[in-house]
Write a protein that holds these residues in place. Structure first.
Motif, PDB file in Angstrom:
ATOM      1  N   UNK A  18       0.856  -1.168   0.000  1.00  0.00           N
ATOM      2  CA  UNK A  18       0.000   0.000   0.000  1.00  0.00           C
ATOM      3  C   UNK A  18       0.901   1.230   0.000  1.00  0.00           C
ATOM      4  N   UNK A  19       0.717   2.091  -0.994  1.00  0.00           N
ATOM      5  CA  UNK A  19       1.505   3.317  -1.108  1.00  0.00           C
ATOM      6  C   UNK A  19       0.660   4.494  -0.633  1.00  0.00           C
ATOM      7  N   UNK A  20       1.225   5.277   0.252  1.00  0.00           N
ATOM      8  CA  UNK A  20       0.600   6.497   0.732  1.00  0.00           C
ATOM      9  C   UNK A  20       1.373   7.681   0.168  1.00  0.00           C
ATOM     10  N   UNK A  21       0.727   8.453  -0.687  1.00  0.00           N
ATOM     11  CA  UNK A  21       1.266   9.716  -1.171  1.00  0.00           C
ATOM     12  C   UNK A  21       0.438  10.831  -0.528  1.00  0.00           C
ATOM     13  N   UNK A  22       1.102  11.839  -0.022  1.00  0.00           N
ATOM     14  CA  UNK A  22       0.358  12.934   0.606  1.00  0.00           C
ATOM     15  C   UNK A  22       1.051  14.264   0.304  1.00  0.00           C
ATOM     16  N   UNK A  23       0.284  15.338   0.383  1.00  0.00           N
ATOM     17  CA  UNK A  23       0.839  16.664   0.175  1.00  0.00           C
ATOM     18  C   UNK A  23       1.620  17.082   1.413  1.00  0.00           C
ATOM     19  N   UNK A  24       2.934  17.199   1.239  1.00  0.00           N
ATOM     20  CA  UNK A  24       3.767  17.686   2.340  1.00  0.00           C
ATOM     21  C   UNK A  24       3.612  19.200   2.427  1.00  0.00           C
ATOM     22  N   UNK A  25       3.240  19.671   3.600  1.00  0.00           N
ATOM     23  CA  UNK A  25       2.895  21.080   3.789  1.00  0.00           C
ATOM     24  C   UNK A  25       3.730  21.696   4.893  1.00  0.00           C
ATOM     25  N   UNK A  26       4.124  22.936   4.680  1.00  0.00           N
ATOM     26  CA  UNK A  26       4.659  23.774   5.757  1.00  0.00           C
ATOM     27  C   UNK A  26       3.849  25.076   5.796  1.00  0.00           C
ATOM     28  N   UNK A  27       3.626  25.547   7.000  1.00  0.00           N
ATOM     29  CA  UNK A  27       2.989  26.850   7.228  1.00  0.00           C
ATOM     30  C   UNK A  27       1.508  26.886   6.829  1.00  0.00           C
ATOM     31  N   UNK A  28       0.809  25.767   6.914  1.00  0.00           N
ATOM     32  CA  UNK A  28      -0.635  25.774   6.650  1.00  0.00           C
ATOM     33  C   UNK A  28      -0.961  26.392   5.283  1.00  0.00           C
ATOM     34  N   UNK A  29      -0.328  25.889   4.245  1.00  0.00           N
ATOM     35  CA  UNK A  29      -0.651  26.274   2.867  1.00  0.00           C
ATOM     36  C   UNK A  29      -0.172  27.676   2.520  1.00  0.00           C
ATOM     37  N   UNK A  30       0.657  28.318   3.333  1.00  0.00           N
ATOM     38  CA  UNK A  30       1.056  29.697   3.054  1.00  0.00           C
ATOM     39  C   UNK A  30       2.485  29.812   2.548  1.00  0.00           C
ATOM     40  N   UNK A  31       3.183  28.704   2.342  1.00  0.00           N
ATOM     41  CA  UNK A  31       4.536  28.787   1.809  1.00  0.00           C
ATOM     42  C   UNK A  31       4.517  29.380   0.410  1.00  0.00           C
ATOM     43  N   UNK A  32       5.650  29.842  -0.031  1.00  0.00           N
ATOM     44  CA  UNK A  32       5.821  30.459  -1.360  1.00  0.00           C
ATOM     45  C   UNK A  32       4.797  31.567  -1.566  1.00  0.00           C
ATOM     46  N   UNK A  33       4.740  32.463  -0.605  1.00  0.00           N
ATOM     47  CA  UNK A  33       3.848  33.625  -0.691  1.00  0.00           C
ATOM     48  C   UNK A  33       2.393  33.208  -0.902  1.00  0.00           C
ATOM     49  N   UNK A  34       1.954  32.217  -0.146  1.00  0.00           N
ATOM     50  CA  UNK A  34       0.546  31.817  -0.128  1.00  0.00           C
ATOM     51  C   UNK A  34       0.165  30.885  -1.283  1.00  0.00           C
ATOM     52  N   UNK A  35       1.136  30.447  -2.082  1.00  0.00           N
ATOM     53  CA  UNK A  35       0.833  29.544  -3.189  1.00  0.00           C
ATOM     54  C   UNK A  35       0.789  28.088  -2.751  1.00  0.00           C
ATOM     55  N   UNK A  36       1.272  27.778  -1.559  1.00  0.00           N
ATOM     56  CA  UNK A  36       1.202  26.416  -1.022  1.00  0.00           C
ATOM     57  C   UNK A  36       2.493  25.649  -1.142  1.00  0.00           C
ATOM     58  N   UNK A  37       3.004  25.531  -2.394  1.00  0.00           N
ATOM     59  CA  UNK A  37       4.279  24.851  -2.651  1.00  0.00           C
ATOM     60  C   UNK A  37       4.295  23.413  -2.157  1.00  0.00           C
ATOM     61  N   UNK A  38       3.171  22.712  -2.288  1.00  0.00           N
ATOM     62  CA  UNK A  38       3.131  21.330  -1.825  1.00  0.00           C
ATOM     63  C   UNK A  38       3.845  20.392  -2.789  1.00  0.00           C
ATOM     64  N   UNK A  39       4.311  19.286  -2.241  1.00  0.00           N
ATOM     65  CA  UNK A  39       4.956  18.231  -3.003  1.00  0.00           C
ATOM     66  C   UNK A  39       4.409  16.895  -2.524  1.00  0.00           C
ATOM     67  N   UNK A  40       4.569  15.848  -3.339  1.00  0.00           N
ATOM     68  CA  UNK A  40       4.076  14.531  -2.954  1.00  0.00           C
ATOM     69  C   UNK A  40       5.140  13.785  -2.155  1.00  0.00           C
ATOM     70  N   UNK A  41       4.891  13.636  -0.864  1.00  0.00           N
ATOM     71  CA  UNK A  41       5.717  12.764  -0.037  1.00  0.00           C
ATOM     72  C   UNK A  41       5.179  11.343  -0.142  1.00  0.00           C
ATOM     73  N   UNK A  42       5.981  10.354   0.272  1.00  0.00           N
ATOM     74  CA  UNK A  42       5.655   8.971  -0.070  1.00  0.00           C
ATOM     75  C   UNK A  42       6.105   8.013   1.030  1.00  0.00           C
ATOM     76  N   UNK A  43       5.183   7.166   1.499  1.00  0.00           N
ATOM     77  CA  UNK A  43       5.473   6.054   2.391  1.00  0.00           C
ATOM     78  C   UNK A  43       4.768   4.825   1.826  1.00  0.00           C
ATOM     79  N   UNK A  44       5.231   3.631   2.213  1.00  0.00           N
ATOM     80  CA  UNK A  44       4.558   2.418   1.750  1.00  0.00           C
ATOM     81  C   UNK A  44       4.703   1.315   2.791  1.00  0.00           C
ATOM     82  N   UNK A  45       3.785   0.333   2.707  1.00  0.00           N
ATOM     83  CA  UNK A  45       3.779  -0.775   3.658  1.00  0.00           C
ATOM     84  C   UNK A  45       3.131  -1.992   3.017  1.00  0.00           C
ATOM     85  N   UNK A  46       3.629  -3.164   3.394  1.00  0.00           N
ATOM     86  CA  UNK A  46       3.010  -4.409   2.936  1.00  0.00           C
ATOM     87  C   UNK A  46       2.008  -4.943   3.949  1.00  0.00           C
TER      88      UNK A  46
END
Length: 746
Positions: A325-353
């Motif tokens: 099972x792969x978990x991709x999630x939006x990695x966030x800093x500052x409650x969506x306000x990074x990069x002058x309020x643009x969010x700047x989210x990226x896909x972080x990734x964990x997995x488990x069998x």
């Protein structure tokens, strides 16, 4: 200027200053001003640590004075990559003084690295004239009794990165009604990175490294990544001469640093991870510092958020490839306000069998271009041995000058191993003028066709769900009709199927149908109360799992998992995932005492009944703040609740109300994406029959499951604990199988 050592990483430094002694105007390019003593020898372990990091075992001792650091005339940094390293210590533990700045009386933004009072930072981001999302400083300093509140010094170590202001960013924030500090930072072209000194150690030596590399801005302390931002543009006015221990404030020279500096160095390139580790000691020391600064890495991503004082989990995307099972999630800093309020989210990734042992992977879809606003919510698919990611650049938020397309696009990335994805730079379907083209990908096993759903605007301008079809995941044909009629549009669409039923989820609403063509019936209440924008994936044994996030006074927060329960009519319920339930200690010995009404306790069962004057209430003292509570309730038509309170009587309650057919959490809760409503499920049938109640209170989260089919979650304000109350109103209640077990914490 003096080179500290003749090997990497100092060998190609643009400028490197050691603190060797000498005349007041030293041969190292340092001019002493005021109370600063150069060439102070270190002894013992401190000397060894200096030499291990490339120093020479001597330091400058500041007693309120400062140094003027000269560099070659062409040593100004103007590109899209640079690094700064400074090894220093403030034995007073104050950390509220200038540390490194440009020597320019007329430049109001000349200060680069400095200490300041974190509690004086704004508690909220302004928005349309009203307080917006909470800043990290609210959680750390202003949230009285909150689970993130720091003890000790309020000092903050902060770095100011600067570029030319971008007109597109300013327009975006003015259009959104953003207030300060975001709007003022956008107009100035600055971004701030920082770390609370209480986390790194107030009086210890620290190796501070700032790295700028294209879209990425990163702040390291002792080799540990403590903060990051995402910029747009090249360096602006990063020019010599520089000041060490001083800065210009409103035309006046500010000093006040009382500490020691080992060395300062500048590079016109981005240092590698290995070089940053070298500047911070051996790798083993860096790993230990990561635990000390960020805390231990938790093994299961449930009731969980990524490590970091300003880091949160956002929208989740799940994928089952038949083995993991792969978990991709939006990695966030500052409650969506990074990069002058643009969010700047990226896909972080964990997995488990097995849902117990989880592996952490590199970012699956990172920001790789400065014109990307954020990697917005999408979906993943495993097909014919390859992994496919569909995502949006959220480009409709801000049209940067060098962005190769207008608006928001849906993009495609491919991987052969599910770890390393190759991004295709061209959108796969026409771009839209929506803020984000959030999307969902679905493979119809019966027809073999692939379906892509995303946001678009109708001819009348209303948001709707556009529907595309493909036979090969490459060429996409738009269907003539939207997937659902206009007016039902929301964020983050998600299409899935299970046991002969099709489901469509969007903005925490859920529809079901026997076929893709419909008709679609909305389920009321939606099953995922308290979770934001969850998505699903199958798991071994025919199970279906889902994950979403619960807010923490703003966008993003803690990640929660659920297992879905399906009823014969296609209605979905949820329960806790057995493998992911937090470990707890042995049950506490209970001694309930009556507060109101009638009460009888025989050591196993609690009988409660109201009197004519008052509802029934019983108290159990000394309950820990992180706890699991399980019990069985027979209450017929009575309302029953479990309330956790602090010493002042303030707290939160999990409540089951058969008359209103409601399961809810109430009390002082964090504001949620639904506008602050108390989270709950209504209407819920069968609550007048005996039911089980399973309640977790952990790390600020209240997580409730009733009868292994109805779940509700919320985040409380402050720390509820120290006392538990059972309450019954409208009739008698019999409570049995009571188990109260302490948890280890977040």
């Amino acid at each position: 200027m003096s080179q500290i050592i003749d090997s990497s990483p100092f060998a190609d430094a643009l400028a490197a200053w050691d603190m060797t002694g000498g005349d007041r105007e030293t041969t190292t390019g340092l001019a002493v001003r005021g109370a600063v003593e150069l060439g102070v020898p270190l002894r013992g372990a401190q000397r060894e640590a200096s030499i291990a990091r490339g120093g020479n075992g001597t330091v400058a001792r500041f007693s309120g004075g400062y140094l003027r650091a000269a560099t070659p005339a062409d040593a100004g940094l103007r590109g899209d990559a640079m690094s700064l390293c400074m090894r220093l210590r403030d034995p007073t533990g104050r950390w509220q003084a200038p540390l490194f700045a440009r020597d320019d009386r007329g430049d109001a933004l000349a200060e680069i690295l400095y200490g300041t009072d974190g509690a004086a930072k704004p508690a909220h981001y302004g928005s349309a004239g009203e307080p917006g999302p909470a800043t990290p400083w609210y959680h750390l300093f202003a949230e009285e009794g909150g689970p993130c509140r720091l003890a000790g010094t309020r000092a903050l170590l902060e770095y100011r990165w600067r570029t030319r202001p971008a007109a597109a960013v300013i327009r975006f924030n003015e259009r959104r009604g953003a207030g300060d500090p975001i709007l003022s930072e956008a107009r100035a072209g600055v971004l701030h990175l920082g770390v609370p000194v209480a986390l790194i150690g107030a009086s210890e030596w620290h190796d501070v490294v700032f790295r700028f590399n294209g879209p990425n801005l990163e702040l390291f302390v002792d080799g540990v990544l403590v903060d990051e931002e995402w910029g747009y543009g090249a360096l602006h006015r990063f020019e010599p001469p520089f000041l060490v221990g001083a800065a210009w404030h409103d035309g006046e020279l500010a000093t006040g640093f009382h500490g020691q500096v080992d060395h300062v160095a500048l590079w016109e390139r981005a240092l590698s991870d290995a070089e940053i580790a070298h500047l911070s000691g051996v790798a083993a020391a860096v790993e230990q510092r990561a635990v000390e600064i960020l805390g231990p890495e938790r093994t299961v991503p449930h009731h969980w958020r990524p490590r970091g004082y300003n880091a949160y989990a956002g929208d989740c995307m799940l994928l089952w490839d038949g083995a993991r099972l792969h978990l991709f999630y939006l990695f966030d800093r500052r409650h969506h306000t990074s990069k002058w309020n643009l969010g700047a989210h990226q896909y972080a990734h964990l997995s488990s069998a097995d849902l117990v042992h989880w592996e952490r992977h590199p970012l699956a879809i990172p920001l790789s271009h400065t014109w990307e606003c954020a990697i917005g919510t999408g979906d993943f698919l495993h097909h014919a041995g390859r992994y496919h990611a569909f995502y949006t650049d959220c480009g409709g938020r801000c049209q940067f000058e060098d962005k190769p397309h207008r608006g928001s696009g849906v993009f495609h990335a491919v991987s052969s191993d599910g770890i390393r994805f190759r991004k295709d730079p061209a959108p796969v379907v026409p771009t839209t003028d929506t803020g984000c083209a959030d999307c969902s990908i679905f493979h119809d096993q019966d027809s073999g066709a692939f379906h892509l759903l995303t946001q678009e605007r109708s001819a009348a301008g209303a948001l709707q769900v556009a529907h595309y079809r493909s036979a090969d995941l490459a060429a996409w044909q738009r269907e003539a009709k939207p997937f659902l009629p206009a007016g039902t549009m929301g964020a983050c669409p998600h299409l899935f199927a299970w046991n002969g039923w099709h489901y469509f989820a969007m903005a925490n609403r859920l529809w079901r149908s026997r076929t893709l063509a419909g008709p679609w019936r909305e389920q009321t209440p939606p099953p995922l109360a308290g979770l934001n924008f969850p998505k699903t994936a199958p798991f071994a044994g025919g199970r279906l799992l889902t994950a979403g996030w619960i807010g923490h006074a703003g966008w993003g927060g803690d990640l929660l998992f659920r297992e879905l329960v399906q009823f014969p009519d296609g209605i979905l319920g949820t329960k806790f995932v057995a493998e992911m339930i937090p470990a707890s200690g042995p049950p506490l010995a209970l001694r309930p005492e009556s507060l109101h009404g009638e009460m009888a306790w025989d050591g196993r069962r609690l009988r409660m009944a109201a009197t004519d004057a008052q509802d029934a209430s019983a108290r159990v003292a000394a309950v820990p703040g992180n706890v699991r509570i399980r019990l069985r309730v027979e209450a017929s038509g009575a309302t029953f609740g479990v309330r956790l309170t602090d010493a002042a009587g303030n707290g939160v309650a999990a409540q089951v109300n058969p008359l209103r057919r409601c399961v809810a959490i109430s009390g002082p809760l964090e504001r949620t994406s639904s506008g602050g409503e108390q989270p709950g499920l209504q209407p819920v049938e069968g609550l007048d029959r005996p039911y089980t109640l399973d309640l977790f209170v952990i790390g600020g989260i209240v997580d409730l499951c009733v009868d292994n089919r109805y779940t509700v979650a919320a985040r409380r304000v402050g720390v509820a604990g120290s006392e538990m109350r059972f309450c019954a109103a409208g009739g008698p209640a019999l409570v049995s199988g009571i188990s109260v077990c302490p948890l280890g914490g977040r």
